[in-house]
Motif scaffolding. Structure first.
Motif, PDB file in Angstrom:
ATOM      1  N   PRO A  95       0.811  -1.225   0.000  1.00  0.00           N
ATOM      2  CA  PRO A  95       0.000   0.000   0.000  1.00  0.00           C
ATOM      3  C   PRO A  95       0.844   1.276   0.000  1.00  0.00           C
ATOM      4  CG  PRO A  95      -0.835  -1.556   1.617  1.00  0.00           C
ATOM      5  CD  PRO A  95       0.471  -2.098   1.133  1.00  0.00           C
ATOM      6  N   VAL A  98       1.883   1.982  -3.508  1.00  0.00           N
ATOM      7  CA  VAL A  98       0.760   2.499  -4.296  1.00  0.00           C
ATOM      8  C   VAL A  98       0.518   3.967  -3.975  1.00  0.00           C
ATOM      9  CG1 VAL A  98      -1.721   2.311  -4.713  1.00  0.00           C
ATOM     10  CG2 VAL A  98      -0.340   0.240  -4.516  1.00  0.00           C
ATOM     11  N   THR A  99       0.512   4.315  -2.682  1.00  0.00           N
ATOM     12  CA  THR A  99       0.225   5.698  -2.306  1.00  0.00           C
ATOM     13  C   THR A  99       1.366   6.645  -2.706  1.00  0.00           C
ATOM     14  OG1 THR A  99       1.043   5.211  -0.065  1.00  0.00           O
ATOM     15  CG2 THR A  99      -1.322   5.113  -0.408  1.00  0.00           C
ATOM     16  N   TYR A 102       1.093   7.348  -6.340  1.00  0.00           N
ATOM     17  CA  TYR A 102       0.032   8.331  -6.600  1.00  0.00           C
ATOM     18  C   TYR A 102       0.484   9.742  -6.218  1.00  0.00           C
ATOM     19  CZ  TYR A 102      -4.304  10.956  -6.119  1.00  0.00           C
ATOM     20  OH  TYR A 102      -5.272  11.919  -6.220  1.00  0.00           O
ATOM     21  N   LEU A 115      -7.207   8.864  -5.643  1.00  0.00           N
ATOM     22  CA  LEU A 115      -6.451   7.737  -5.087  1.00  0.00           C
ATOM     23  C   LEU A 115      -7.206   6.423  -5.215  1.00  0.00           C
ATOM     24  CD1 LEU A 115      -4.063   6.540  -3.537  1.00  0.00           C
ATOM     25  CD2 LEU A 115      -5.156   7.269  -1.392  1.00  0.00           C
ATOM     26  N   SER A 119      -5.554   3.428  -7.141  1.00  0.00           N
ATOM     27  CA  SER A 119      -5.146   2.225  -6.418  1.00  0.00           C
ATOM     28  C   SER A 119      -5.700   0.963  -7.076  1.00  0.00           C
ATOM     29  CB  SER A 119      -5.587   2.297  -4.952  1.00  0.00           C
ATOM     30  OG  SER A 119      -6.996   2.374  -4.841  1.00  0.00           O
ATOM     31  N   CYS A 123      -3.117  -1.633  -8.914  1.00  0.00           N
ATOM     32  CA  CYS A 123      -3.106  -3.017  -8.436  1.00  0.00           C
ATOM     33  C   CYS A 123      -3.519  -3.980  -9.541  1.00  0.00           C
ATOM     34  CB  CYS A 123      -4.023  -3.171  -7.221  1.00  0.00           C
ATOM     35  SG  CYS A 123      -3.361  -2.403  -5.722  1.00  0.00           S
ATOM     36  N   THR A 318      -4.497  -4.868  -0.863  1.00  0.00           N
ATOM     37  CA  THR A 318      -3.606  -3.716  -1.048  1.00  0.00           C
ATOM     38  C   THR A 318      -4.377  -2.494  -1.522  1.00  0.00           C
ATOM     39  OG1 THR A 318      -1.687  -5.120  -1.550  1.00  0.00           O
ATOM     40  CG2 THR A 318      -1.620  -2.845  -2.347  1.00  0.00           C
ATOM     41  N   ALA A 319      -5.263  -2.702  -2.493  1.00  0.00           N
ATOM     42  CA  ALA A 319      -6.058  -1.588  -3.014  1.00  0.00           C
ATOM     43  C   ALA A 319      -6.932  -0.969  -1.923  1.00  0.00           C
ATOM     44  CB  ALA A 319      -6.928  -2.072  -4.169  1.00  0.00           C
ATOM     45  N   SER A 322      -4.590   0.841   0.778  1.00  0.00           N
ATOM     46  CA  SER A 322      -3.978   2.056   0.218  1.00  0.00           C
ATOM     47  C   SER A 322      -4.816   3.298   0.484  1.00  0.00           C
ATOM     48  CB  SER A 322      -3.794   1.904  -1.297  1.00  0.00           C
ATOM     49  OG  SER A 322      -2.934   0.834  -1.603  1.00  0.00           O
ATOM     50  N   ASN A 323      -6.113   3.127   0.580  1.00  0.00           N
ATOM     51  CA  ASN A 323      -7.010   4.278   0.728  1.00  0.00           C
ATOM     52  C   ASN A 323      -7.164   4.758   2.173  1.00  0.00           C
ATOM     53  OD1 ASN A 323      -8.524   4.934  -2.019  1.00  0.00           O
ATOM     54  ND2 ASN A 323      -8.112   2.741  -1.956  1.00  0.00           N
TER      55      ASN A 323
END
Length: 431
Positions: A95, A98-99, A102, A115, A119, A123, A318-319, A322-323
């Motif tokens: 995560p 991913v962040t 972004y 995001l 994400s 992913c 993970t998606a 990530s948020n």
């Protein structure tokens, strides 16, 4: 294995480690080290590159990543791998990648918060590329890594031709001990624990080229570790040079990302932002592919869970994670990595120094327990969670406590005692 495939796996290994975090560590350190930046980078390379390279060599000698914990009780073996791969996977590092991708690769070019959409898309792309583990060397080693190196080289060449500043005065801690502080910063990249996870991917890549003998796997692992070390050291030196020459465009920067952003913009204008975004996205993507593969390989080999199911679940989680935001992810999961890293290094040191058993060993178990105890102390210290009543005696009596490596001396002493006892046992056995 032919030379082309060997170089491709070496390139792949470099790309697996080169996440956005690795790019932003050295510039800030070099800026703070000022005129001593080369001494700081020298220390940084010993731990940030030396420890992962040693881990790759050791895992190659074992010919399988899971053999690293074969000397531990089964419950400890399984707990270690699940915690390592979960923390490096959907709980923290995936995560975070991913962040960061972004924040540095997309957010500067858009208005609003995308995001959630990013994400899922990122992913999904990771899953698409990870679902064919046999093609990882082709995807990453032969295509993505050369592209990544080319983009980094463009930025570095521009900086060498047209540096945007000179070295600024060193901060007090770097004036006093630049190399030692570089060592500590290199350790704090925590790439030694990442190397344990990537061992699954690297050894599988070697075997996918038809290499089966233990001796050959060990030999190729040494070459791969060497290629990785050369490429990563060159990258860190280059990022350090950017930081050291950033006094005019990013004085008193808060982080390395700020330095890179301003440097790229200063050299190339708007195109520099696009270049840095491309570098960040590519670096994060190669890392997410590698960590997804490592997680899925472990669950396939250990629990017979199909690779596709594991990879899909890992990236789905993970998606979602990530948020929650980068700060929350770090706050919740970072302590686990701080504790697991000393355990992983202790296992590597024990494997290098002591006879390696293929069954549970009291010696290796004790070493892991000691690393866990003192690693926990270090983690609580880093997180400022220790009571004031123990900080002063720890600072005075516990070696390397201030460097967050208080586990090192107790583990080293245990290994030395174990080595001496093993020598004594061998002498007592009649010929």
């Amino acid at each position: 294995m032919n030379r082309k495939d060997l170089i491709a796996i070496g390139f792949m290994t470099f790309a697996l480690f080169l996440g956005a975090g690795n790019l932003i560590f050295p510039p800030l350190m070099a800026q703070q080290a000022g005129e001593y930046w080369l001494l700081a980078i020298a220390g940084f390379l010993l731990t940030a590159v030396g420890l992962p390279a040693l881990t790759i060599i050791v895992l190659g000698r074992l010919s399988s990543a899971d053999k690293l914990t074969a000397s531990l009780p089964k419950w400890m073996d399984r707990s270690f791998w699940i915690l390592v791969l979960t923390t490096l996977g959907p709980a923290f590092v995936l995560p975070r990648a991913v962040t960061v991708a972004y924040e540095m690769g997309i957010k500067p070019f858009v208005n609003g918060n995308y995001l959630f959409i990013f994400s899922i898309s990122f992913c999904a792309l990771t899953l698409l590329l990870a679902l064919k583990p046999g093609r990882l060397v082709d995807y990453i080693g032969k295509v993505m890594t050369p592209a990544l190196i080319s983009m980094l080289a463009l930025l570095i060449i521009a900086a060498i031709i047209n540096p945007l500043g000179s070295t600024s005065p060193a901060t007090e801690i770097y004036k006093q001990a630049p190399t030692v502080n570089g060592l500590v910063q290199g350790y704090m990249t925590l790439d030694a624990i990442a190397a344990v996870a990537f061992g699954w991917v690297i050894i599988q890549a070697i075997k996918s080229k038809g290499v089966t003998s233990t001796k050959a796997i060990a030999k190729y692992s040494r070459w791969i570790a060497g290629i990785y070390a050369i490429l990563m050291s060159s990258c860190y030196l280059a990022m350090g040079y950017l930081g050291a020459t950033s006094s005019n465009i990013a004085p008193n920067a808060l982080n390395g990302g700020e330095i890179l952003t301003r440097y790229a913009a200063g050299e190339f204008g708007q195109a520099g932002q696009v270049l840095l975004a491309a570098i960040t996205l590519m670096a994060c993507l190669t890392t997410t592919i590698g960590l997804t593969n490592a997680n899925a390989q472990y669950y396939k080999n250990t629990y017979r869970i199909p690779f596709k199911i594991s990879a899909t679940l890992i990236l789905g989680l993970t998606a979602i994670v990530s948020n929650f935001g980068l700060e929350t992810i770090i706050e919740v999961s970072f302590p686990a990595i701080l504790i697991l890293c000393p355990i992983a290094i202790a296992l590597i040191l024990a494997t290098v120094s002591l006879p390696f058993p293929n069954k549970p060993s009291t010696t290796h178990t004790v070493i892991v327990l000691i690393a866990t105890l003192f690693g926990t102390i270090d983690a609580l210290s880093i997180l400022d969670k220790l009571p004031l009543t123990v900080i002063e005696p720890f600072t005075k009596w516990l070696p390397f406590y201030s460097a967050h490596m208080s586990w090192l001396v107790p583990v080293f002493i245990t290994i030395v005692i174990s080595k001496l006892l093993s020598f004594r046992s061998e002498k007592m056995i009649p010929a």
